[in-house]
Write an enzyme that holds these catalytic residues in place. Structure first.
Site, mmCIF file in Angstrom:
data_model
loop_
_atom_site.group_PDB
_atom_site.id
_atom_site.type_symbol
_atom_site.label_atom_id
_atom_site.label_comp_id
_atom_site.label_asym_id
_atom_site.label_seq_id
_atom_site.Cartn_x
_atom_site.Cartn_y
_atom_site.Cartn_z
ATOM 1 C CG ASN A 9 1.852 -1.701 0.261
ATOM 2 O OD1 ASN A 9 2.768 -2.684 0.949
ATOM 3 N ND2 ASN A 9 0.947 -0.850 0.600
ATOM 4 C CD1 TRP A 10 4.097 -8.092 2.536
ATOM 5 C CD2 TRP A 10 6.166 -8.185 2.915
ATOM 6 N NE1 TRP A 10 4.794 -9.357 2.130
ATOM 7 C CE2 TRP A 10 5.639 -10.254 2.603
ATOM 8 C CE3 TRP A 10 7.535 -8.500 3.375
ATOM 9 C CZ2 TRP A 10 6.376 -10.689 2.704
ATOM 10 C CZ3 TRP A 10 8.383 -9.373 3.493
ATOM 11 C CH2 TRP A 10 7.526 -10.503 3.192
ATOM 12 C CD GLU A 97 -1.913 2.309 3.971
ATOM 13 O OE1 GLU A 97 -0.348 2.174 4.487
ATOM 14 O OE2 GLU A 97 -2.440 1.861 4.536
ATOM 15 N N GLY A 234 -2.735 -6.093 1.539
ATOM 16 C CA GLY A 234 -1.833 -5.380 2.667
ATOM 17 C C GLY A 234 -1.950 -6.529 3.460
ATOM 18 N N GLY A 235 -3.225 -6.431 3.942
ATOM 19 C CA GLY A 235 -2.459 -7.994 5.808
ATOM 20 C C GLY A 235 -2.771 -9.164 5.393
#
Ligand code: 13P
Length: 256
Positions: A9-10, A97, A234-235
């Site tokens: 997930n960018w 988020e 993510g990261g």
């Protein structure tokens, strides 16, 4: 056995040009991955470009969000058909988020999940408790409730057509990964709740991913556990070598 999933997930990172550079440097064994559903969820602005970059490759694309209506006066929104037309196969729904910052509710998560399945997309439905909820001993009740409400009236054609991601909010972007045995335990609780709406076979076939500070150095440990079918990352998914390492570490091992 459930086929593993590794989804990057960018979030709001990378322009379409940055995404093309990522695609160009992704190692060949991962571009032609056979054992894992390797997925990238770039910003919507990079979907079209990445779809062309990965044409003929094994890498699949996910959107980070969608609207539940097919079309209409919904400024700024994107429909399932618009995503499918770009070659997108998956959509992340109800990321914490979006729940925290953009007013996503259990009701909208449910509408989006049903719309995604109806359109032939595979939803990746996110659930997870906050730190305050965990400290108050409410983690299980929260994820059970979120899962229950997300899946009201949801009927994928096959169990592999539904993915759930357990992302404890306190582990996202903090470097604090949930202990693998605790992640496995609570993901078992989620699977039991999935069984209530999808039946035992449906729950057995539903992939459940862990998300929250997943890195190449903790992925192998997570993947040893029976309820953990992959990661939503993510990261650590932003760098092609790190993403490739995560896909490789998600491949089935004889021990599992
Ligand atoms: P990090 O891997 O950066 O903690 O993010 C997890 C996440 O929110 C994936 O959806």
């Amino acid at each position: 056995m459930r086929r593993p999933v590794l989804a990057g997930n960018w979030k709001m990172h990378k322009t379409a040009s940055d995404a093309a550079a990522f695609a160009a440097s992704l190692p060949e064994d991962v571009r032609s991955e056979r054992q894992v559903d390797a997925i990238i969820a770039p910003p919507a602005t990079a979907l079209d470009h990445l779809s062309r970059c990965f044409e003929g490759n094994a890498i699949r694309l996910a959107a980070q969000n969608m609207h539940w209506e097919a079309k209409g006066a919904f400024t700024g929104e994107i429909s399932a058909d618009m995503l499918k037309d770009l070659g997108v196969r998956y959509v992340i729904i109800g990321h914490s988020e979006r729940r925290e910052m953009f007013g996503e509710t259990d009701a909208s998560v449910n509408l989006k999940t049903k719309a995604a399945i109806a359109a032939g997309l595979i939803p990746i439905v996110c659930v997870g408790e906050t730190l305050a909820q965990r400290e108050a001993g409410q983690a299980d009740a929260i994820v059970v409730r979120q899962t229950n409400l997300a899946l009201q009236g949801v009927k994928p054609k096959e169990p592999a057509g539904l993915i759930i991601a357990y992302e404890p909010v306190w582990a996202i972007g903090t470097g604090k990964v949930c202990a693998a045995d605790e992640a496995d335990r609570i993901m078992g609780v989620i699977r039991d709740e999935v069984a209530r709406s999808q039946g035992p076979a449906g729950a057995d076939g539903t992939r459940i991913l862990y998300g929250g500070s997943v890195k190449p150095d903790n992925m192998a440990d997570l993947m040893r556990y029976p309820n953990i079918d992959g990661g939503l990352v993510g990261g650590a998914s932003l760098d092609p070598d790190s993403f490739a390492a995560l896909v490789r570490l998600s491949r089935p091992t004889p021990a599992k």
